[in-house]
Design a protein around this motif. Structure first.
Motif, PDB file in Angstrom:
ATOM      1  N   LEU A   1      90.860  63.511  69.734  1.00 13.18           N
ATOM      2  CA  LEU A   1      90.373  64.716  69.054  1.00 13.18           C
ATOM      3  C   LEU A   1      91.512  65.590  68.532  1.00 13.18           C
ATOM      4  O   LEU A   1      91.269  66.667  67.968  1.00 13.18           O
ATOM      5  CB  LEU A   1      89.499  65.548  70.004  1.00 13.18           C
ATOM      6  N   GLU A   2      92.755  65.138  68.702  1.00 13.33           N
ATOM      7  CA  GLU A   2      93.900  65.960  68.305  1.00 13.33           C
ATOM      8  C   GLU A   2      93.909  66.243  66.807  1.00 13.33           C
ATOM      9  O   GLU A   2      94.271  67.336  66.367  1.00 13.33           O
ATOM     10  CB  GLU A   2      95.204  65.268  68.718  1.00 13.33           C
ATOM     11  N   THR A   3      93.513  65.265  65.997  1.00 15.07           N
ATOM     12  CA  THR A   3      93.522  65.486  64.544  1.00 15.07           C
ATOM     13  C   THR A   3      92.511  66.552  64.137  1.00 15.07           C
ATOM     14  O   THR A   3      92.747  67.313  63.202  1.00 15.07           O
ATOM     15  CB  THR A   3      93.234  64.180  63.786  1.00 15.07           C
TER      16      THR A   3
ATOM     17  N   TRP B 271      85.500  66.778  75.567  1.00 13.92           N
ATOM     18  CA  TRP B 271      85.168  65.555  74.834  1.00 13.92           C
ATOM     19  C   TRP B 271      86.218  64.473  75.046  1.00 13.92           C
ATOM     20  O   TRP B 271      85.904  63.290  75.135  1.00 13.92           O
ATOM     21  CB  TRP B 271      85.051  65.856  73.339  1.00 13.92           C
ATOM     22  N   ALA B 272      87.486  64.863  75.092  1.00 21.79           N
ATOM     23  CA  ALA B 272      88.583  63.893  75.176  1.00 21.79           C
ATOM     24  C   ALA B 272      88.592  63.136  76.503  1.00 21.79           C
ATOM     25  O   ALA B 272      89.161  62.047  76.592  1.00 21.79           O
ATOM     26  CB  ALA B 272      89.920  64.600  74.967  1.00 21.79           C
ATOM     27  N   LYS B 273      87.969  63.694  77.534  1.00 15.67           N
ATOM     28  CA  LYS B 273      87.974  63.031  78.852  1.00 15.67           C
ATOM     29  C   LYS B 273      87.225  61.708  78.804  1.00 15.67           C
ATOM     30  O   LYS B 273      87.657  60.717  79.405  1.00 15.67           O
ATOM     31  CB  LYS B 273      87.348  63.958  79.900  1.00 15.67           C
ATOM     32  N   ALA B 274      86.092  61.690  78.136  1.00 19.00           N
ATOM     33  CA  ALA B 274      85.296  60.463  77.992  1.00 19.00           C
ATOM     34  C   ALA B 274      84.630  60.518  76.626  1.00 19.00           C
ATOM     35  O   ALA B 274      83.451  60.854  76.504  1.00 19.00           O
ATOM     36  CB  ALA B 274      84.255  60.359  79.107  1.00 19.00           C
ATOM     37  N   PRO B 275      85.379  60.212  75.576  1.00 20.01           N
ATOM     38  CA  PRO B 275      84.883  60.437  74.216  1.00 20.01           C
ATOM     39  C   PRO B 275      83.661  59.601  73.856  1.00 20.01           C
ATOM     40  O   PRO B 275      83.526  58.448  74.270  1.00 20.01           O
ATOM     41  CB  PRO B 275      86.081  60.062  73.338  1.00 20.01           C
ATOM     42  N   GLU B 276      82.780  60.226  73.077  1.00 23.35           N
ATOM     43  CA  GLU B 276      81.658  59.518  72.462  1.00 23.35           C
ATOM     44  C   GLU B 276      82.184  58.757  71.245  1.00 23.35           C
ATOM     45  O   GLU B 276      83.304  58.971  70.786  1.00 23.35           O
ATOM     46  CB  GLU B 276      80.590  60.519  72.010  1.00 23.35           C
ATOM     47  N   SER B 277      81.345  57.888  70.690  1.00 26.22           N
ATOM     48  CA  SER B 277      81.770  57.121  69.517  1.00 26.22           C
ATOM     49  C   SER B 277      81.844  57.988  68.270  1.00 26.22           C
ATOM     50  O   SER B 277      82.627  57.702  67.357  1.00 26.22           O
ATOM     51  CB  SER B 277      80.814  55.954  69.271  1.00 26.22           C
TER      52      SER B 277
ATOM     53  N   LYS C 141      83.285  55.651  75.301  1.00 24.38           N
ATOM     54  CA  LYS C 141      82.439  55.178  76.399  1.00 24.38           C
ATOM     55  C   LYS C 141      81.271  54.332  75.908  1.00 24.38           C
ATOM     56  O   LYS C 141      80.657  53.612  76.696  1.00 24.38           O
ATOM     57  CB  LYS C 141      81.940  56.356  77.225  1.00 24.38           C
ATOM     58  N   ASN C 142      80.989  54.382  74.610  1.00 20.34           N
ATOM     59  CA  ASN C 142      79.911  53.559  74.079  1.00 20.34           C
ATOM     60  C   ASN C 142      80.320  52.105  73.912  1.00 20.34           C
ATOM     61  O   ASN C 142      79.508  51.202  74.111  1.00 20.34           O
ATOM     62  CB  ASN C 142      79.440  54.110  72.729  1.00 20.34           C
TER      63      ASN C 142
ATOM     64  N   ASP D 285      91.000  53.603  79.116  1.00 18.21           N
ATOM     65  CA  ASP D 285      92.455  53.563  79.295  1.00 18.21           C
ATOM     66  C   ASP D 285      92.983  52.131  79.232  1.00 18.21           C
ATOM     67  O   ASP D 285      94.080  51.882  78.707  1.00 18.21           O
ATOM     68  CB  ASP D 285      92.855  54.209  80.620  1.00 18.21           C
ATOM     69  N   THR D 286      92.221  51.187  79.764  1.00 18.63           N
ATOM     70  CA  THR D 286      92.633  49.778  79.724  1.00 18.63           C
ATOM     71  C   THR D 286      92.733  49.296  78.283  1.00 18.63           C
ATOM     72  O   THR D 286      93.688  48.604  77.905  1.00 18.63           O
ATOM     73  CB  THR D 286      91.622  48.907  80.498  1.00 18.63           C
ATOM     74  N   TRP D 287      91.758  49.661  77.474  1.00 16.91           N
ATOM     75  CA  TRP D 287      91.776  49.269  76.065  1.00 16.91           C
ATOM     76  C   TRP D 287      92.951  49.916  75.340  1.00 16.91           C
ATOM     77  O   TRP D 287      93.603  49.272  74.507  1.00 16.91           O
ATOM     78  CB  TRP D 287      90.459  49.671  75.398  1.00 16.91           C
ATOM     79  N   ARG D 288      93.222  51.163  75.637  1.00 19.11           N
ATOM     80  CA  ARG D 288      94.336  51.840  74.973  1.00 19.11           C
ATOM     81  C   ARG D 288      95.660  51.160  75.302  1.00 19.11           C
ATOM     82  O   ARG D 288      96.520  50.985  74.427  1.00 19.11           O
ATOM     83  CB  ARG D 288      94.383  53.309  75.394  1.00 19.11           C
ATOM     84  N   LYS D 289      95.851  50.787  76.559  1.00 17.95           N
ATOM     85  CA  LYS D 289      97.100  50.132  76.959  1.00 17.95           C
ATOM     86  C   LYS D 289      97.222  48.751  76.329  1.00 17.95           C
ATOM     87  O   LYS D 289      98.317  48.289  76.009  1.00 17.95           O
ATOM     88  CB  LYS D 289      97.164  50.029  78.484  1.00 17.95           C
ATOM     89  N   LYS D 290      96.077  48.085  76.164  1.00 18.05           N
ATOM     90  CA  LYS D 290      96.088  46.737  75.588  1.00 18.05           C
ATOM     91  C   LYS D 290      96.550  46.747  74.133  1.00 18.05           C
ATOM     92  O   LYS D 290      97.094  45.764  73.634  1.00 18.05           O
ATOM     93  CB  LYS D 290      94.680  46.139  75.702  1.00 18.05           C
ATOM     94  N   TYR D 291      96.349  47.896  73.456  1.00 21.88           N
ATOM     95  CA  TYR D 291      96.699  47.994  72.035  1.00 21.88           C
ATOM     96  C   TYR D 291      97.678  49.143  71.799  1.00 21.88           C
ATOM     97  O   TYR D 291      97.461  50.005  70.957  1.00 21.88           O
ATOM     98  CB  TYR D 291      95.438  48.197  71.192  1.00 21.88           C
ATOM     99  N   GLU D 292      98.779  49.144  72.523  1.00 18.65           N
ATOM    100  CA  GLU D 292      99.781  50.193  72.361  1.00 18.65           C
ATOM    101  C   GLU D 292     100.357  50.165  70.947  1.00 18.65           C
ATOM    102  O   GLU D 292     100.494  49.102  70.334  1.00 18.65           O
ATOM    103  CB  GLU D 292     100.902  50.016  73.384  1.00 18.65           C
TER     104      GLU D 292
END
Length: 741
Positions: free
Chosen positions: A450-452, A478-484, A504-505, A512-519
């Motif tokens: 949500l930073e942008t 919102w940033a804790k568990a963002p919606e789509s 989360k959708n 977090d796992t997905w974010r790390k997978k695609y650094e």
């Protein structure tokens, strides 16, 4: 990263109309090529909306934005475009704009003429086959190194970005304009920012930091200074083209647009690692005490630069093509001669090793030749090609129209990734650049998705640009568990649909796992076909599960055509006037309270130029606005006429805003024209002013002596009332009403 170099004088005496010359020019509002393309696109948008069961008289401006995020953004953005195309949503879009990694995707999309069929399989194959031709890319880098404005960006573009995307795009930006001009594809905008103005952005969010590229132009939308895209990189003096350079290819531009991670030392480490992977895998061998670690590589490359001749690059190219090429020994001898004068910098031990290699080249084993190649790669990393290009200063870069020393006193422009400002190109689809009604923003950023939104809301608040208000506590939650998807709307301005990539959708509790997978810095060699497929899947899913929401918002903005939420024109015009140092602006607003459709607006200007276009249709029960302004270098005011054509009668609005209020007064006129408007508009204007029109022509004139005045004109079935004022800017507020029976 450079657009202009040389001593550039004042542009004020050299203003030109876009597309008419190769000179630097000022332009306010949309330029004519973009305007024509968007008008063509509008009819396609209306057709697409109809297929989606959405009715509209006037096409709303819908923009799709892609954020930065390196290779992750590149792949995810392609997934978004593919799904939108498949669902018929992309055909309803007027603008596509991107930052950083999303620009890589957009260039691929346009380079393929918008054809997404088979895209997913082709993309997976690129990474499955490790499809990248080092020799071809190196040759491009060698060619670029011979240019005077060569910089690290060229190296980054041809030997890193092309490797990350597994793609070499030899076409240029102007070559994609055919489908755009025909309205078959959305109008593309590629974002960058002025690196020298970054301090201004950090402290004041200054609008002039933003720089844009389109198939027609490159320049600063906030100050209206542009060059034709075909002349980006050429040399100018006093606003005139003095030396034309070939238009750069898309590979180079992708390197420029996607340089957010291009900190000089980080680039050196990254490139070194990539080169080593090309020849031997992740761990370097011991070559003349070459460093084994990334830190060691950085230290090695931090050594004093050697003045290595271009023959080194030619030698590398020949070696890569054919290790047995007989010309290699001649090139080695030439290299020996060049390095002989610099052996104290190059190193005695390494120099004598080179002599030995030259003398015994035909007897050296293939393995030793391979080691020699690696050594040459290290040398290449340290040549004069690596430092950032020169950024010397000259006087009057833009000239007297822009009272800013930083904009006037530079020989070079230093353009960098726009993600260093806002990681989504919101400023390029908001006033004063453009005015989107619905924005679909796809965020592929690392970290807070949500930073942008937060940064854009702050930017818009500073300048009075309509944008949905957001609360900080809400964004953090919102940033804790963002919606789509988040739908943001305000009382005025665009509706914003903000999509988060990992949410989360589509990821459940494993965000977090997905974010790390695609650094962001993950090298392409670690992208398997499965990783590519998964990223395409989640990005497409975000569009698919929100299809109904997207259609609902499209339907809402389409239902408001003719009365769409817009920026306060006083703020917009005031900003434009301030930045081009123009006054004598006239704003016209027309409210059509009848059942008559007026369309196909025509305008004639004796002096001044169009600032905000009149919409193509003035629908029943709708309100439109447009404006005109004096030329910045002119000592004349704004004088002209606007005509809207009806089925049998036409409305004409005339205005004269003088340059010198002490000598002349503001004048307005209304006219009802009953004959076809097929003659020269200048003659129509003169006939109305001089009273030489047909007997059926009705005219009412007013000379504004007080701050406000009124006019009234009647026809058989309707009445025109106009209120004129000169508060802040000259205004003409016109209402067309049905005559009471």
């Amino acid at each position: 990263m450079y657009w202009l170099w040389g001593s550039v004088g004042s542009l004020d005496a050299h203003l030109t109309k876009p597309g008419w010359s190769s000179d630097v020019y000022f332009a306010t509002g949309l330029q004519k090529e973009e305007k024509a393309a968007v008008n063509k696109r509008s009819s396609k948008v209306l057709e697409a909306l109809q297929k989606l069961n959405i009715q509209a008289d006037q096409a709303p401006v819908i923009a799709v934005l892609g954020s930065g995020g390196g290779l992750r953004a590149h792949i995810a953005c392609l997934g978004v475009l593919s799904e939108m195309k498949e669902l018929g949503l992309l055909d309803a879009v007027t603008y596509l704009a991107g930052v950083s990694g999303s620009t890589w995707a957009l260039s691929s999309f346009y380079n393929n003429n918008g054809n997404m069929e088979g895209m997913e399989e082709e993309l997976k194959q690129r990474y499955e086959e490790n499809r990248w031709h080092f020799g071809e890319n190196l040759e491009k880098a060698i060619q670029a190194s011979k240019k005077k404005n060569y910089s690290l960006t060229d190296f980054w573009a041809y030997l890193v970005v092309s490797r990350q995307t597994r793609e070499l795009q030899n076409s240029n930006l102007s070559s994609i304009k055919k489908h755009v001009e025909e309205g078959l594809l959305p109008y593309p905008i590629f974002a960058a920012i002025d690196g020298d103005l970054q301090p201004d952005w950090r402290t004041r969010k200054t609008r002039k930091s933003w720089f844009e590229f389109t198939p027609h132009h490159a320049g600063y939308p906030a100050i209206g200074a542009y060059v034709p895209i075909t002349q980006f990189g050429s040399r100018f003096k006093n606003g005139k083209l003095v030396r034309s350079e070939p238009e750069g290819d898309l590979n180079y531009l992708r390197g420029l647009w996607g340089s957010a991670i291009a900190d000089r030392e980080e680039i050196k480490k990254f490139i070194c690692g990539e080169y080593l992977r090309v020849t031997q895998g992740p761990e370097p061998r011991d070559i003349l005490s070459a460093p084994r670690s990334a830190a060691g590589a950085a230290a090695y490359m931090g050594a004093p630069e050697t003045q290595v001749d271009e023959v080194l690059l030619d030698l590398m190219m020949a070696f890569l093509k054919d290790q047995n090429d007989p010309s290699i020994k001649d090139k080695l001898q030439a290299l020996q001669q060049v390095l002989g004068a610099e052996r104290d910098v190059f190193g005695e031990q390494k120099y004598f090793w080179l002599i030995e290699a030259v003398q015994n080249w035909n007897e050296i084993s293939p393995k030793e030749k391979e080691q020699f190649l690696e050594y040459l790669l290290y040398c290449f990393m340290r040549t004069k090609a690596l430092p950032l290009g020169p950024r010397s200063r000259a006087t009057n870069w833009i000239g007297s129209n822009i009272t800013d020393e930083a904009m006037q006193s530079r020989e070079f422009l230093h353009l960098v990734d726009a993600g260093l400002a806002i990681n989504t190109p919101y400023p390029l689809v908001l006033p004063p650049a453009r005015e989107a009604h619905l924005i679909l923003s796809f965020d592929f950023s690392a970290g807070d998705p949500l930073e942008t939104v937060r940064t854009t809301a702050d930017y818009c608040q500073r300048y009075g640009i309509p944008f949905p208000q957001v609360r900080e506590d809400q964004l953090k939650e919102w940033a804790k568990a963002p919606e789509s998807c988040y739908i943001l709307r305000g009382e005025t301005g665009p509706v914003v649909m903000h999509f988060t990539l990992f949410n989360k959708n589509n990821c459940g509790d494993d965000i977090d796992t997905w974010r790390k997978k695609y650094e962001t810095m993950k090298p392409s060699c670690f992208y398997t076909p499965e990783l590519v497929a998964d990223l395409l899947r989640v990005s497409r899913e975000n569009v698919r599960i929100n299809k109904d929401n997207i259609l609902s918002e499209m339907r809402k903005v389409a239902g408001k055509t003719g009365n769409l939420p817009r920026m306060n024109k006083e703020d917009f015009l005031g900003y434009s006037v301030q930045n081009v140092q123009s006054s004598r602006t006239v704003e016209i607003k027309i409210s059509n309270n009848t059942d008559i459709i007026f369309k196909e607006p025509l305008h004639y200007l004796r002096s001044g130029h169009l600032l905000v276009d009149p919409p193509p249709v003035l629908s029943p029960k709708s309100t439109i606005s447009c404006s005109f302004v004096k030329k910045s270098s002119s000592f004349q005011g704004t004088v002209g006429m606007l005509i809207y054509q009806g089925p049998s009668v036409h409305l004409a609005l005339l205005f004269s805003i003088p340059f010198n209020y002490a000598l002349h007064r503001i004048k307005f006129a209304l006219a009802i024209i009953t004959e076809p408007v097929s003659r020269d508009l200048e003659s129509v204007f003169d006939d109305i002013i001089q009273g030489n029109g047909s007997p059926e022509q009705k005219v009412a004139k007013y000379e504004l002596q007080l701050p406000q005045g009124t006019l009234k004109l009647e026809h058989d079935s309707f009445i025109i009332r106009a209120t004129m004022s000169n508060i802040h800017v000259a205004k003409m507020d016109v209402v067309v009403e049905t005559k009471a029976v």
